[in-house]
Design a protein around this motif. Structure first.
Motif, PDB file in Angstrom:
ATOM      1  N   UNK A 159       1.333  -1.246  -0.508  1.00 20.18           N
ATOM      2  CA  UNK A 159       0.160   0.017  -0.405  1.00 20.18           C
ATOM      3  C   UNK A 159       0.388   1.252   0.066  1.00 20.18           C
ATOM      4  N   UNK A 160       1.617   1.667  -0.948  1.00 23.29           N
ATOM      5  CA  UNK A 160       2.844   2.434  -1.315  1.00 23.29           C
ATOM      6  C   UNK A 160       1.890   3.427  -2.485  1.00 23.29           C
ATOM      7  N   UNK A 161       1.501   4.714  -2.403  1.00 24.66           N
ATOM      8  CA  UNK A 161       1.134   6.213  -3.352  1.00 24.66           C
ATOM      9  C   UNK A 161       2.288   6.226  -4.279  1.00 24.66           C
ATOM     10  N   UNK A 162       1.932   6.533  -4.770  1.00 27.00           N
ATOM     11  CA  UNK A 162       2.896   7.450  -6.154  1.00 27.00           C
ATOM     12  C   UNK A 162       2.953   8.691  -6.493  1.00 27.00           C
ATOM     13  N   UNK A 163       2.408   9.892  -4.849  1.00 28.67           N
ATOM     14  CA  UNK A 163       2.525  11.369  -4.938  1.00 28.67           C
ATOM     15  C   UNK A 163       3.442  12.012  -5.801  1.00 28.67           C
ATOM     16  N   UNK A 164       3.660  12.610  -6.683  1.00 29.06           N
ATOM     17  CA  UNK A 164       4.271  13.598  -7.328  1.00 29.06           C
ATOM     18  C   UNK A 164       5.841  12.688  -8.380  1.00 29.06           C
ATOM     19  N   UNK A 165       5.008  11.370  -8.639  1.00 30.36           N
ATOM     20  CA  UNK A 165       5.635   9.919  -9.004  1.00 30.36           C
ATOM     21  C   UNK A 165       5.517  10.376 -10.609  1.00 30.36           C
ATOM     22  N   UNK A 166       6.312  10.006 -11.231  1.00 26.35           N
ATOM     23  CA  UNK A 166       5.933  10.605 -13.238  1.00 26.35           C
ATOM     24  C   UNK A 166       5.345   9.372 -13.541  1.00 26.35           C
ATOM     25  N   UNK A 167       6.899   8.250 -13.728  1.00 27.43           N
ATOM     26  CA  UNK A 167       6.866   7.391 -14.725  1.00 27.43           C
ATOM     27  C   UNK A 167       5.875   6.171 -14.314  1.00 27.43           C
ATOM     28  N   UNK A 168       5.375   5.994 -12.967  1.00 27.36           N
ATOM     29  CA  UNK A 168       5.045   5.192 -12.851  1.00 27.36           C
ATOM     30  C   UNK A 168       2.982   5.888 -13.625  1.00 27.36           C
ATOM     31  N   UNK A 175       2.597  -4.140 -10.679  1.00 31.02           N
ATOM     32  CA  UNK A 175       3.799  -4.425 -11.364  1.00 31.02           C
ATOM     33  C   UNK A 175       4.723  -3.560 -11.682  1.00 31.02           C
ATOM     34  N   UNK A 176       3.691  -1.920 -12.478  1.00 32.89           N
ATOM     35  CA  UNK A 176       4.450  -1.459 -12.831  1.00 32.89           C
ATOM     36  C   UNK A 176       4.545   0.013 -12.296  1.00 32.89           C
ATOM     37  N   UNK A 177       3.199   0.282 -10.799  1.00 35.03           N
ATOM     38  CA  UNK A 177       3.935   0.743  -9.873  1.00 35.03           C
ATOM     39  C   UNK A 177       5.589   1.311  -9.613  1.00 35.03           C
ATOM     40  N   UNK A 178       6.259  -0.215  -9.682  1.00 35.66           N
ATOM     41  CA  UNK A 178       6.930  -0.643  -8.449  1.00 35.66           C
ATOM     42  C   UNK A 178       8.160   0.367  -9.495  1.00 35.66           C
ATOM     43  N   UNK A 179       7.954  -0.647 -10.458  1.00 32.46           N
ATOM     44  CA  UNK A 179       8.740  -0.377 -11.783  1.00 32.46           C
ATOM     45  C   UNK A 179       8.799   0.808 -11.952  1.00 32.46           C
ATOM     46  N   UNK A 180       7.983   1.130 -12.430  1.00 37.60           N
ATOM     47  CA  UNK A 180       8.562   2.726 -12.487  1.00 37.60           C
ATOM     48  C   UNK A 180       8.750   3.565 -11.498  1.00 37.60           C
ATOM     49  N   UNK A 181       8.761   2.834 -10.228  1.00 31.50           N
ATOM     50  CA  UNK A 181       9.509   3.854  -9.194  1.00 31.50           C
ATOM     51  C   UNK A 181      10.797   3.716  -8.996  1.00 31.50           C
ATOM     52  N   UNK A 182      10.968   2.307  -9.306  1.00 32.10           N
ATOM     53  CA  UNK A 182      12.229   1.546  -9.425  1.00 32.10           C
ATOM     54  C   UNK A 182      13.248   2.821 -10.810  1.00 32.10           C
ATOM     55  N   UNK A 183      12.855   2.490 -11.420  1.00 29.04           N
ATOM     56  CA  UNK A 183      13.319   3.638 -12.893  1.00 29.04           C
ATOM     57  C   UNK A 183      13.803   5.375 -12.749  1.00 29.04           C
TER      58      UNK A 183
END
Length: 474
Positions: free
Chosen positions: A226-235, A278-286
């Motif tokens: 349960x992790x958000x993607x606030x302000x993150x672009x790639x995810x 899948x895509x969120x964690x990958x996007x955060x890693x990239x």
């Protein structure tokens, strides 16, 4: 057809004719200053005749696209051309589009500008408001005290201004998902819903990951954090691309009378799992890896050299049409570092391009040339460099390199002092409004460098080429 009297419809028809007629146009899009054509037959394009049309500041082929530089009036020309070519055969359209967009990476790069173009007003607005908040809280007035410390009455204004900044930057994934899904051809409102799920209050803010471990949804066979993607672009981009593709895929198999019921629930449910699992964690890693690389290149000991290199090559990114990809990096760095070193150099590169044109204005005595050079310089000083690049600097060639030298020197100085901006803002001379106030003195010095060096170099090279008889005279 209702005609817009603010544009030249004769020249619009000439543009259509010079690209091979409306029958040769598969697809047309636009960004901030360019019309982008996907054509059935590139050989039908009459490049030389296109360049003679007054509204055309330049044109070239890039990634199977014909890009025509119009300027900030591009949207009106886009809409007018669309009116003239409404009868294009959709089946033929799809065939060529599938061919052109067969490579995912090419598709992603060529469409980034179209994804971010609708977001530019909000990003510029957010950068300027962040700058205003920093002016209130950071500029020392007397005894190193800020305006906020001197005038506590400003505190409600300072806090209130965080509302739009939070909406623009922390919840940016909502806007990105909307724009990406819309671009791909999905349902925009479902893209908004997907974006909201990426920044839901139910999710842990990613800024807190260092201090605590996230909770999970345990589905038995797998679990999703349960992790958000606030302000993150790639995810957000990855999630929007998948959603748009999957929705279009589903439309092929669902009968029309069930589409309204079946497609939203299936596409949204599966996209949620894919985005968060899948895509969120990958996007955060990239994104984190990009931040590490940029931090190495443009922060610390290597920063002056990295910033000088970026200042030198940025105009070439503009020429190639890849400069919009820097928005993704800018926003990612801003999210991880609290500011970006990239935007200040971009703004200085704008100023340097304008200054090279000023050099031509000061030294050249060609008849009627100032009808082109003066508007081009003014436009570039306010952040839109295409008229300067294509009408003047690339025409003479050497002013482009003089400008690149100037922006490289200015970039070196910015890198030496780690100058940061609050985010994306207005380009060119007004860009100081988005620079963190603590860096204003050194940024103003860099601005002077980006003005003086291109002007002096352009005048010097102009005189040298004229003396040697190698100056372009036509």
């Amino acid at each position: 057809m209702l005609k817009d009297t603010s544009i030249n419809h004769v020249n619009v028809r000439k543009i259509i004719s010079m690209v091979g007629g409306k029958e040769n146009i598969s697809k047309i899009t636009h960004c901030l200053t360019r019309l982008r054509f996907i054509l059935y037959d590139q050989l039908k394009v009459k490049i030389d005749d296109l360049k003679k049309i007054p509204e055309v500041k330049g044109c070239f082929n890039q990634d199977d696209q014909l890009q025509i530089i119009i300027g900030t009036n591009v949207e009106k020309y886009y809409k007018t051309i669309q009116q003239y070519i409404l009868k294009i055969d959709d089946n033929k359209n799809n065939k060529i589009s599938n061919k052109v967009y067969s490579k995912f990476i090419t598709c992603l790069i060529s469409n980034l500008s179209e994804i971010f173009f609708p977001l530019l007003p909000t990003l510029i607005c957010g950068g300027l408001i962040l700058g205003l908040r920093n002016v209130i809280s950071e500029i020392p007035i007397i005894d190193n005290k800020s305006l906020l410390e001197f005038y506590p009455i400003l505190k409600p204004i300072y806090e209130f201004l965080w509302l739009p900044c939070e909406a623009i930057f922390h919840f940016l994934p909502v806007a990105i998902c909307w724009s990406t899904v819309k671009k791909i051809g999905g349902t925009p409102i479902l893209g908004i819903i997907l974006g909201i799920t990426l920044v839901s209050p139910q999710l842990m803010n990613p800024y807190n990951l260092i201090d605590q471990s996230p909770n999970v949804w345990d589905f038995g066979l797998f679990a999703i954090q349960k992790i958000g993607y606030q302000a993150q672009i790639i995810p957000a981009i990855f999630s929007g691309l998948f959603f748009g593709w999957f929705e279009k895929f589903m439309r092929r198999f669902i009968p029309d009378y069930l589409k309204l019921v079946i497609i939203p629930i299936i596409t949204l449910s599966i996209s949620l799992v894919v985005a968060h699992g899948i895509l969120g964690p990958i996007g955060r890693m990239i994104g984190n890896e990009i931040a590490v690389i940029i931090k190495f290149i443009m922060f610390g000991n290597f920063a002056p050299i990295g910033s000088a290199i970026f200042g030198f090559v940025y105009p070439l990114l503009v020429v190639s049409g890849l400069h919009h990809t820097t928005l993704t990096i800018d926003l990612q760095i801003m999210q991880s570092q609290g500011g970006t070193p990239i935007w200040p150099i971009i703004a200085l590169a704008n100023i340097a391009q304008a200054s090279s044109v000023v050099g031509i204005i000061l030294i050249s005595r060609k008849e009627n040339e100032r009808e082109i050079t003066i508007p081009a310089a003014i436009s570039a000083y306010f952040g839109v460099t295409e008229p300067a690049l294509y009408s003047v600097n690339l025409y003479y060639r050497f002013p482009l390199f003089c400008a690149m030298a100037g922006s490289s020197c200015a970039g070196f100085i910015c890198g030496l002092f780690n100058v940061l901006s609050n985010g994306i803002g207005i380009g060119g001379l007004p860009a100081f409004l988005s620079i963190k106030p603590m860096y204003w003195p050194i940024y103003f010095f860099s601005t002077i460098i980006s003005i003086i060096i291109p002007i002096i170099l352009t005048i010097f090279v102009y005189r040298y080429q004229k003396r040697k008889g190698i100056l372009i005279s036509n």
